[in-house]
Write a protein that holds these residues in place. Structure first.
Motif, PDB file in Angstrom:
ATOM      1  N   TYR A  36      37.377  -9.331   0.701  1.00  0.00           N
ATOM      2  CA  TYR A  36      37.018  -9.897   2.007  1.00  0.00           C
ATOM      3  C   TYR A  36      37.209  -8.873   3.130  1.00  0.00           C
ATOM      4  O   TYR A  36      38.180  -8.116   3.117  1.00  0.00           O
ATOM      5  CB  TYR A  36      37.866 -11.153   2.294  1.00  0.00           C
ATOM      6  CG  TYR A  36      37.588 -12.229   1.270  1.00  0.00           C
ATOM      7  CD1 TYR A  36      36.577 -13.151   1.468  1.00  0.00           C
ATOM      8  CD2 TYR A  36      38.288 -12.258   0.066  1.00  0.00           C
ATOM      9  CE1 TYR A  36      36.278 -14.102   0.506  1.00  0.00           C
ATOM     10  CE2 TYR A  36      38.004 -13.211  -0.911  1.00  0.00           C
ATOM     11  CZ  TYR A  36      36.996 -14.131  -0.682  1.00  0.00           C
ATOM     12  OH  TYR A  36      36.681 -15.059  -1.638  1.00  0.00           O
ATOM     13  N   ARG A  85      43.680 -22.406  15.763  1.00  0.00           N
ATOM     14  CA  ARG A  85      42.739 -22.504  16.888  1.00  0.00           C
ATOM     15  C   ARG A  85      42.712 -23.921  17.500  1.00  0.00           C
ATOM     16  O   ARG A  85      43.752 -24.422  17.903  1.00  0.00           O
ATOM     17  CB  ARG A  85      41.342 -22.039  16.433  1.00  0.00           C
ATOM     18  CG  ARG A  85      41.395 -20.611  15.903  1.00  0.00           C
ATOM     19  CD  ARG A  85      40.041 -20.004  15.604  1.00  0.00           C
ATOM     20  NE  ARG A  85      40.267 -18.697  14.948  1.00  0.00           N
ATOM     21  CZ  ARG A  85      39.482 -17.653  15.059  1.00  0.00           C
ATOM     22  NH1 ARG A  85      38.383 -17.718  15.751  1.00  0.00           N
ATOM     23  NH2 ARG A  85      39.778 -16.519  14.442  1.00  0.00           N
ATOM     24  N   PHE A 107      40.798  -8.392  -2.569  1.00  0.00           N
ATOM     25  CA  PHE A 107      40.031  -9.528  -3.104  1.00  0.00           C
ATOM     26  C   PHE A 107      38.549  -9.388  -2.727  1.00  0.00           C
ATOM     27  O   PHE A 107      37.721 -10.122  -3.242  1.00  0.00           O
ATOM     28  CB  PHE A 107      40.555 -10.872  -2.564  1.00  0.00           C
ATOM     29  CG  PHE A 107      41.943 -11.242  -3.048  1.00  0.00           C
ATOM     30  CD1 PHE A 107      42.327 -11.019  -4.360  1.00  0.00           C
ATOM     31  CD2 PHE A 107      42.858 -11.839  -2.187  1.00  0.00           C
ATOM     32  CE1 PHE A 107      43.601 -11.376  -4.808  1.00  0.00           C
ATOM     33  CE2 PHE A 107      44.128 -12.199  -2.624  1.00  0.00           C
ATOM     34  CZ  PHE A 107      44.506 -11.960  -3.938  1.00  0.00           C
ATOM     35  N   ILE A 145      49.893 -12.784  16.088  1.00  0.00           N
ATOM     36  CA  ILE A 145      50.416 -11.500  15.604  1.00  0.00           C
ATOM     37  C   ILE A 145      49.302 -10.458  15.682  1.00  0.00           C
ATOM     38  O   ILE A 145      48.117 -10.799  15.625  1.00  0.00           O
ATOM     39  CB  ILE A 145      50.932 -11.590  14.139  1.00  0.00           C
ATOM     40  CG1 ILE A 145      49.854 -12.146  13.197  1.00  0.00           C
ATOM     41  CG2 ILE A 145      52.208 -12.421  14.072  1.00  0.00           C
ATOM     42  CD1 ILE A 145      50.262 -12.182  11.720  1.00  0.00           C
ATOM     43  N   HIS A 181      43.114 -19.789   4.365  1.00  0.00           N
ATOM     44  CA  HIS A 181      44.077 -18.826   4.912  1.00  0.00           C
ATOM     45  C   HIS A 181      43.957 -18.643   6.428  1.00  0.00           C
ATOM     46  O   HIS A 181      44.951 -18.632   7.149  1.00  0.00           O
ATOM     47  CB  HIS A 181      43.908 -17.490   4.183  1.00  0.00           C
ATOM     48  CG  HIS A 181      44.790 -16.407   4.691  1.00  0.00           C
ATOM     49  ND1 HIS A 181      46.157 -16.519   4.728  1.00  0.00           N
ATOM     50  CD2 HIS A 181      44.514 -15.172   5.192  1.00  0.00           C
ATOM     51  CE1 HIS A 181      46.677 -15.409   5.221  1.00  0.00           C
ATOM     52  NE2 HIS A 181      45.699 -14.571   5.517  1.00  0.00           N
ATOM     53  N   LEU A 212      54.729 -18.479  10.724  1.00  0.00           N
ATOM     54  CA  LEU A 212      53.438 -18.540  10.032  1.00  0.00           C
ATOM     55  C   LEU A 212      53.631 -18.671   8.519  1.00  0.00           C
ATOM     56  O   LEU A 212      52.951 -19.436   7.852  1.00  0.00           O
ATOM     57  CB  LEU A 212      52.617 -17.273  10.318  1.00  0.00           C
ATOM     58  CG  LEU A 212      51.588 -17.329  11.451  1.00  0.00           C
ATOM     59  CD1 LEU A 212      52.230 -17.691  12.769  1.00  0.00           C
ATOM     60  CD2 LEU A 212      50.836 -16.028  11.580  1.00  0.00           C
ATOM     61  N   LEU A 256      53.035  -6.422  -0.363  1.00  0.00           N
ATOM     62  CA  LEU A 256      52.401  -7.562  -1.029  1.00  0.00           C
ATOM     63  C   LEU A 256      51.436  -7.108  -2.129  1.00  0.00           C
ATOM     64  O   LEU A 256      50.426  -6.464  -1.842  1.00  0.00           O
ATOM     65  CB  LEU A 256      51.639  -8.406   0.001  1.00  0.00           C
ATOM     66  CG  LEU A 256      52.483  -8.979   1.153  1.00  0.00           C
ATOM     67  CD1 LEU A 256      51.594  -9.722   2.157  1.00  0.00           C
ATOM     68  CD2 LEU A 256      53.579  -9.900   0.635  1.00  0.00           C
ATOM     69  N   ARG A 311      36.641 -17.381   5.347  1.00  0.00           N
ATOM     70  CA  ARG A 311      35.540 -16.452   5.648  1.00  0.00           C
ATOM     71  C   ARG A 311      34.894 -16.035   4.330  1.00  0.00           C
ATOM     72  O   ARG A 311      35.552 -15.999   3.295  1.00  0.00           O
ATOM     73  CB  ARG A 311      36.069 -15.185   6.340  1.00  0.00           C
ATOM     74  CG  ARG A 311      36.545 -15.380   7.772  1.00  0.00           C
ATOM     75  CD  ARG A 311      36.925 -14.035   8.391  1.00  0.00           C
ATOM     76  NE  ARG A 311      37.505 -14.163   9.710  1.00  0.00           N
ATOM     77  CZ  ARG A 311      36.820 -14.122  10.864  1.00  0.00           C
ATOM     78  NH1 ARG A 311      35.521 -13.948  10.851  1.00  0.00           N
ATOM     79  NH2 ARG A 311      37.442 -14.235  12.019  1.00  0.00           N
ATOM     80  N   VAL A 313      49.273 -13.555  -4.557  1.00  0.00           N
ATOM     81  CA  VAL A 313      49.907 -12.578  -3.662  1.00  0.00           C
ATOM     82  C   VAL A 313      51.409 -12.618  -3.956  1.00  0.00           C
ATOM     83  O   VAL A 313      52.039 -13.670  -3.845  1.00  0.00           O
ATOM     84  CB  VAL A 313      49.627 -12.924  -2.185  1.00  0.00           C
ATOM     85  CG1 VAL A 313      50.443 -12.029  -1.251  1.00  0.00           C
ATOM     86  CG2 VAL A 313      48.135 -12.768  -1.870  1.00  0.00           C
ATOM     87  N   ASP A 329      38.493  -7.373   6.309  1.00  0.00           N
ATOM     88  CA  ASP A 329      39.767  -7.632   6.996  1.00  0.00           C
ATOM     89  C   ASP A 329      39.755  -6.969   8.368  1.00  0.00           C
ATOM     90  O   ASP A 329      38.829  -6.223   8.699  1.00  0.00           O
ATOM     91  CB  ASP A 329      40.942  -7.121   6.137  1.00  0.00           C
ATOM     92  CG  ASP A 329      42.220  -7.904   6.430  1.00  0.00           C
ATOM     93  OD1 ASP A 329      42.227  -8.735   7.351  1.00  0.00           O
ATOM     94  OD2 ASP A 329      43.230  -7.671   5.728  1.00  0.00           O
ATOM     95  N   GLY A 330      40.770  -7.256   9.153  1.00  0.00           N
ATOM     96  CA  GLY A 330      40.864  -6.635  10.481  1.00  0.00           C
ATOM     97  C   GLY A 330      39.830  -7.178  11.446  1.00  0.00           C
ATOM     98  O   GLY A 330      39.442  -6.509  12.398  1.00  0.00           O
ATOM     99  N   PHE A 369      51.297  -5.006   4.239  1.00  0.00           N
ATOM    100  CA  PHE A 369      51.099  -5.885   5.398  1.00  0.00           C
ATOM    101  C   PHE A 369      52.028  -5.439   6.521  1.00  0.00           C
ATOM    102  O   PHE A 369      53.227  -5.223   6.302  1.00  0.00           O
ATOM    103  CB  PHE A 369      51.409  -7.333   5.001  1.00  0.00           C
ATOM    104  CG  PHE A 369      51.333  -8.307   6.146  1.00  0.00           C
ATOM    105  CD1 PHE A 369      50.126  -8.884   6.516  1.00  0.00           C
ATOM    106  CD2 PHE A 369      52.468  -8.647   6.865  1.00  0.00           C
ATOM    107  CE1 PHE A 369      50.051  -9.783   7.579  1.00  0.00           C
ATOM    108  CE2 PHE A 369      52.404  -9.543   7.929  1.00  0.00           C
ATOM    109  CZ  PHE A 369      51.192 -10.111   8.278  1.00  0.00           C
TER     110      PHE A 369
END
Ligand code: N7H
Length: 467
Positions: free
Chosen positions: A189, A334, A187, A349, A327, A392, A245, A282, A445, A191-192, A378
């Motif tokens: 964005y 948090r 998409f 995770i 997401h 989750l 996914l 984000r 997704v 990641d990681g 994933f």
């Protein structure tokens, strides 16, 4: 202290990868497999070895910069392995003390709980998955590296070691996206960015959420709620969740464009980018909207010292800065949790996925329709699937009422990216009218397979699996 020579490398260090194959197999002859496994086990890289590989990569990068030579990757591969419950059964290894009910049932029987589409009900539910993932899978070999050449070569060697003692059910290949997008998912964005730092392993944790006890990821370590009940061979292992996914990228882009937020001073394109950012939590650069709610800040997004240093604390019970159902807030709430005195660490995770499939073509862009399969392989590690991945997805992402807010009547809605099930809508998208609900007209997704695995320690590979 953690014994980093005893834990498989992908779990805590992440196998370095531009490309990776997940090779799903069935054991055809358990004794033969276990004998041959003696030759395979030395190929498996530990956390310690992977950390050394990463140092070597950095050293080469510095050398290229010093000499002004074109950056190049060094040939490097990493191998890890994990087994399903059916795999341990085939090997006649008693895994009941792994305890995890999701693992012991397998992902196919969990697919309905996760919200995957399919037919039938109860144990007769058949998910709408690729045929290979509906077959019995005993294990997965992960081969990651710098190039297809290195990875293929390593895989041929592995196939030769196992010979007829295994049958290849299927293999899927992931590839980092090209050029500057290499760290971004399809998409667009970054990641990681956010993975938990581990007490006793990460010596210099980056500013952000507090480091967690290792037992939340590593079985048998401090913080593993079932530590006392585990069998010794399970120590230093971790559960690996794999999900195949697919992502509908042109359709996602089209939705974001058609529903662009109308904010005075923003162009249509900026309004569309703002909507996308509010769905994810984000901006594409990685900058969290909790810190920069109305415009992207690429410098912040790319700065590991700042891009994870936020907590939604300023707006617990509010969603002006970041929607509850974005997401990243859904999957790691948090301060929504911690300020209410509920620890989140047992639900964290360690994500280790990689993209698959080609870039969106010109024709797909024009027709706003996916014509080539692409998405995310994933993968994530944890010491309890029921408390982490499964919760989750099922209890949080698919649950409109989560996070449970006290002071607002607004219903958060489903996770905008991965939430599955009826009623795909969410509140909080329009910062000025947070109660307004946005209906997500389709799933972007699509799960097409997966399995639950356990990734044993290096010692157990040699002493328990190999003969
Ligand atoms: Fe998610 N995406 O592009 O929108 N994810 N994810 N994820 N995800 C994250 O923080 C994405 C999926 C988590 O600590 C980012 O590294 C996509 C599943 C968690 O703040 C982005 C897919 C599950 C986090 C995406 C997908 C999760 C996270 C921000 C599927 C678990 C960390 C970058 C195709 C059930 C939250 C980052 C935190 C972050 C995306 C799947 C969980 C951009 C496209 C199935 C825990």
């Amino acid at each position: 202290r953690l014994d980093s020579t005893n834990i498989q490398g992908d779990i805590l260090s992440g196998l370095p990868k531009k490309t990776e194959i997940f090779y799903f197999f069935r054991i055809t002859n358990d004794e033969d497999f276990r004998r041959r496994f003696r030759n395979f086990a030395p190929l498996v890289k530990s956390v310690d070895q992977v950390a050394k590989d990463r140092d070597e990569i950095q050293e080469h990068k510095r050398k290229d910069e010093r000499l002004g030579t074109k950056p190049h990757l060094i040939p490097l591969v990493g191998v890890n392995i994990a087994f399903s419950h059916l795999g341990f059964k085939e090997l006649k290894i008693d895994d009941t003390k792994l305890i995890d009910t999701a693992f012991l049932r397998g992902q196919r029987l969990d697919a309905a709980n996760l919200g995957d589409k399919g037919t039938g009900s109860g144990d007769n539910f058949v998910p709408d998955w690729e045929p290979a993932f509906k077959e019995e899978i005993h294990g997965v070999i992960l081969v990651a590296g710098d190039s297809h050449t290195s990875v293929n070569k390593q895989l041929w060697q592995i196939e030769e070691i196992f010979g007829d003692s295994i049958y290849k059910v299927t293999a899927v290949r992931g590839d980092a996206r090209p050029g500057d997008l290499s760290a971004h998912e399809h998409f667009g964005y970054l990641d990681g960015v956010s993975n938990p730092a581990i007490i006793g392993f990460d010596k210099n944790p980056l500013p952000g959420p507090a480091p967690i006890n290792p037992g939340n990821i590593i079985v048998g370590q401090e913080g593993d709620a079932s530590k006392a009940d585990r069998a010794p061979w399970m120590f230093d292992g971790s559960f690996l969740v794999f999900r195949y996914l697919f992502q509908k990228v042109p359709e996602f882009d089209d939705f974001v464009d058609k529903n662009a937020l109308k904010v005075p001073g923003l162009t249509h394109k900026e309004g569309a980018d703002l909507l996308g950012a509010r769905l994810v939590g984000r901006w594409k650069s990685g900058a969290p909207i909790d810190l920069t709610p109305f415009q992207d800040d690429a410098e912040l997004g790319g700065d590991p010292k700042r891009n994870n240093n936020f907590s939604f604390a300023a707006e617990r019970d509010f969603q002006k800065l970041c929607p509850f159902a974005s997401h990243i807030r859904k999957t790691f709430p948090r301060a929504d949790f911690e300020e209410a005195g509920i620890p989140t660490e047992s639900h964290r995770i360690m994500r280790r996925g990689i993209q698959f499939g080609p870039e969106v073509t010109r024709q797909e862009k024009k027709e706003k329709k996916t014509m080539h399969g692409r998405g995310l392989l994933f993968a994530c590690y944890q010491s309890s699937i029921t408390n982490s991945f499964q919760l989750l997805q099922q209890g949080w992402a698919n649950n409109a009422a989560f996070p449970f807010t006290e002071k607002t009547p607004q219903v958060p809605g489903l996770d905008a990216i991965i939430g599955q099930g009826p009623g795909r809508q969410l509140s909080g998208i329009d910062p000025n009218n947070p109660a307004t609900e946005l209906v997500l007209t389709q799933d972007w997704v699509i799960p097409r397979g997966g399995e639950y695995f356990f990734s044993p320690s290096i010692k157990s590979l040699k002493d328990t699996i190999a003969l």
